[in-house]
Each structure stands twice: as C-alpha cells, then as structure tokens.
Design an enzyme around this catalytic site. Structure first.
Site, PDB file in Angstrom:
ATOM      1  N   ARG A 120      -5.296  38.735  33.190  1.00 48.06           N
ATOM      2  CA  ARG A 120      -6.408  39.549  33.099  1.00 48.06           C
ATOM      3  C   ARG A 120      -7.940  38.330  33.637  1.00 48.06           C
ATOM      4  NH1 ARG A 120      -3.728  43.101  32.927  1.00 48.06           N
ATOM      5  NH2 ARG A 120      -3.141  45.041  31.328  1.00 48.06           N
TER       6      ARG A 120
ATOM      7  N   GLU B 261       3.539  53.778  21.992  1.00 45.12           N
ATOM      8  CA  GLU B 261       3.021  53.432  23.038  1.00 45.12           C
ATOM      9  C   GLU B 261       4.278  54.346  24.146  1.00 45.12           C
ATOM     10  OE1 GLU B 261       0.795  50.051  24.495  1.00 45.12           O
ATOM     11  OE2 GLU B 261       0.213  51.228  26.148  1.00 45.12           O
TER      12      GLU B 261
ATOM     13  N   LYS C 191       0.481  56.859  22.089  1.00 43.16           N
ATOM     14  CA  LYS C 191      -0.124  56.565  23.031  1.00 43.16           C
ATOM     15  C   LYS C 191       0.938  56.845  24.157  1.00 43.16           C
ATOM     16  CE  LYS C 191      -2.021  52.711  24.283  1.00 43.16           C
ATOM     17  NZ  LYS C 191      -3.113  51.035  24.347  1.00 43.16           N
TER      18      LYS C 191
ATOM     19  N   SER D 287      -4.606  54.021  29.808  1.00 38.94           N
ATOM     20  CA  SER D 287      -5.542  53.525  31.063  1.00 38.94           C
ATOM     21  C   SER D 287      -4.236  53.729  32.583  1.00 38.94           C
ATOM     22  CB  SER D 287      -6.912  53.369  31.562  1.00 38.94           C
ATOM     23  OG  SER D 287      -7.262  51.854  31.176  1.00 38.94           O
ATOM     24  N   GLY D 288      -3.583  52.178  31.954  1.00 43.04           N
ATOM     25  CA  GLY D 288      -2.442  52.077  32.497  1.00 43.04           C
ATOM     26  C   GLY D 288      -2.940  51.222  34.484  1.00 43.04           C
ATOM     27  N   GLY D 289      -3.387  51.293  34.391  1.00 48.34           N
ATOM     28  CA  GLY D 289      -4.148  50.790  36.014  1.00 48.34           C
ATOM     29  C   GLY D 289      -5.463  51.705  36.732  1.00 48.34           C
TER      30      GLY D 289
ATOM     31  N   ARG E 240      -8.036  48.255  30.186  1.00 49.67           N
ATOM     32  CA  ARG E 240      -8.149  47.821  31.898  1.00 49.67           C
ATOM     33  C   ARG E 240     -10.083  48.474  31.372  1.00 49.67           C
ATOM     34  NH1 ARG E 240      -2.393  46.894  34.586  1.00 49.67           N
ATOM     35  NH2 ARG E 240      -2.650  48.730  32.457  1.00 49.67           N
TER      36      ARG E 240
END
Ligand code: 5MM
Length: 332
Positions: free
Chosen positions: A31, A176, A218, A260-262, A296
C-alpha cells in the site's frame, strides 16, 4: 443479552462503521509503495497514526481493526493506539489470522492459516485491549470451476474454529469471506459464489455450535470482475448483493459489514449507498444491521495526499474525514 452480543450490536451504532487498518507487513508495504513510500516499522507506525490520530473519527467509527504489531505501539501523542481509541469510544479489534497459503488439495486456491496457537494469541490480544477479532478467507473466481467445493468447505471449517475460539475468549468474531473483485467474471457469477460460500459457512458454523447472535459477517458486494467490460450500476449491485445475502445469511447474526475490495472510494460509497437504500425499502427488507468495514476505500485519498511527509498530514487527515463523512452519511 450477553456482553458479547451487546458489544457486537454496539459496533452497529447509527451512522458508524469500522476502519480496517489491519494490513499485515506485506500488504502495508504494498500500500505504501503504491505512493512511493518506503516501508520501515517506524513508517508503518506513522501510517497507522495518520488515521488513528485524526481528531473527530469517533463521529463515524465504532471500531478499528488493527494488525497485531499496532496493538503494542503508541501514536505521536505517546499513548497506546488502543488506549487512545478507547478514550474516544472506539472499540479496538485485531486481525488474528496469519494470512493465506496455497490449499494442498487445489494449488491455485488459498486457505487461511493461524489456528495452531490461536487461543493463546487471542488471550494475549485481549490483555492488550482488543474487544473483537477478525479472520479473513479469500476466494478467487475462475470460470465456472473455482472456487472449488473443497476450498469453500476447508475455509469455512477454519472460520468456524476461529469464531468458536474468539467467542470462548469473550471477543466478538468478525468472519470475513472475501470473493475477489479481480477477474473477468460476471456479477451474476459473483452473486452465485457469494451464495455458495456463505451457505457452506453458516451450515459449518452450526455444526461447530458457534453462537450466531454474537458474530459479524464481513462480505464482498456482488460485482462484475474488474477485468469485465460491464460496469455495474449501484442499483444492480444492491439487488444482487442483497438477494445473495437474504438467501444465505441467518437472521440472528449481529450484523453485516462490507469490505471495499479494490473499488474506488466513490464506487464503494455509491454501491453501499444503494445497498442501504434497498435494505430500507418498504419499511426494511433485511433482518440485520448493515455497515462498512473498508480499508482501501477509506484510506486511498488520504494516502495520495500524505506521501509519507509530515507537512501533508493535515491535508491527508481532512481527506480521510471527508470520506468517512460520505460513507457514514449513506448509512442513515
Ligand atoms: C486491511 O487489509 C486487511 C488485511 O489484509 P492482509 O491480510 O492482506 O494484510 C484485509 O482483511 C481487509 O480488512 C479487507 O480486505 C478489507 O479491505 P478493503 O481494502 O477490501 O476494504
């Protein structure tokens, strides 16, 4: 109501969600590198401080998930991060899985590790201030064949074992189950995989006698893969995501948070907004509260402004607060 259920429910305080700040060393390095920041332990501490040290986050956050390293660290105010969160009424959580490894039965798939010494580690994290935990499993979609039934089942068994250990220790578990956005798959295929993975998960959780009332799920949203030309409308994402969840998730769980996964910050916010609106249609169609647990989508804009430089901290924190305000607003 048990203490565990009360804690789980309070993570869904109106207009509030959870910041996922639990990047492992490997992911944090990635990141920061994306913003030309070279990682060191001190740089990771400053990265955590950028977000946790922002004044006013308590208006939007009920909890923050930390990486184990951060539980032992202090912010620039010389206070332990967990203590500074608690003082502002924000609950501290911790990632307790140890990342993924190739699944021996299907080498292209991933299985989450970390069960071996889990009860001891959870007891230690509890003493260090954690009140909830998180374990992440990840599924990659490849055509109609992956994820395989074996990988889905093995990951579900490990999630169940983790959830039981966390509940036994008195910490709320966040389970998750991430279906990756990466790929060419359709939104319909993502929806089917979300249904398959969650239906297996909840049947295995019952076999392990995991208390439904104090778990938080999640999950990913049902999205066309990032390499698919089709761009989903938020209303389409909301319809497929809620259809999958209503079919697969028991009504008794404490709540559902989305990753949010990208997705871009705006995309994740708009899709969450459509999900929340649909969930409230006709007086409410979902039995569980819904919120966010983004990493993210909450951090990206702030990281772009920060660039690892002290002189950019206030601009970066303003960007973080502005995004938190937007995401929080869609919940109400
Ligand atoms: C913050 O990243 C979390 C830990 O990931 P690694 O094990 O790879 O370091 C991750 O579980 C995160 O909580 C979720 O993926 C949600 O993050 P996004 O960015 O998808 O909202």
């Amino acid at each position: 109501m048990t203490d565990l259920v009360a804690t789980a429910r309070s993570l869904f305080a109106p207009g509030k969600g959870i910041l996922a700040a639990d990047e492992s060393v490997h992911t944090a390095t990635e990141r920061l590198a994306a913003h030309n920041i070279t990682t060191s332990a001190e740089m990771r501490r400053q990265y955590r401080d950028l977000f946790i040290g922002t004044i006013g986050i308590e208006q939007y956050l009920s909890g923050v998930i930390l990486f184990s390293e951060t539980l032992l660290e202090k912010g620039n105010d010389k206070k332990l991060f967990s203590a500074s969160l608690t003082k502002r009424g924000i609950m501290t959580g911790v990632k307790v899985d140890l990342g993924t490894e190739p699944f021996p039965a299907s080498q292209h798939e991933l299985i989450t590790q970390g069960l071996l010494d889990l009860p001891e580690r959870i007891a230690k994290y509890k003493k260090q201030g954690a009140v909830f935990t998180k374990w992440r499993t990840v599924f990659c979609i490849d055509g109609g064949t992956l994820p395989s039934a074996q990988a889905i089942h093995e990951n579900a068994k490990r999630l169940a074992s983790y959830a039981k250990d966390s509940q036994t220790a008195g910490l709320v578990p966040i389970l998750e189950s991430e279906v990756l956005f990466k790929g060419k798959h359709s939104r319909t295929r993502a929806r089917t995989v979300i249904e398959e993975t969650l239906q297996t998960l909840f049947s295995v959780l019952d076999e392990h006698a995991v208390d439904r009332a104090s778990i938080i799920l999640k999950t990913s949203m049902a999205l066309s893969g990032d390499a698919n030309e089709k761009k989903d409308l938020p209303e389409e994402v909301a319809e497929d995501t809620l259809a999958a969840l209503l079919k697969s998730v028991p009504r008794q769980i404490a709540g559902i948070v989305f990753l949010s996964g990208g997705q871009t910050p705006d995309q994740a916010t708009d899709n969450l907004s459509a999900i929340c609106q649909l969930s409230k249609k006709d007086g409410g169609t979902t039995p569980w509260p819904i919120s966010f647990s983004f990493a993210r989508a909450l951090q990206e804009e702030a990281l772009s402004s920060w660039k690892g430089k002290e002189e950019n901290i206030s601009v970066a924190r303003a960007a973080f607060l502005a995004r938190l305000a937007k995401v929080s607003a869609v919940l109400i």
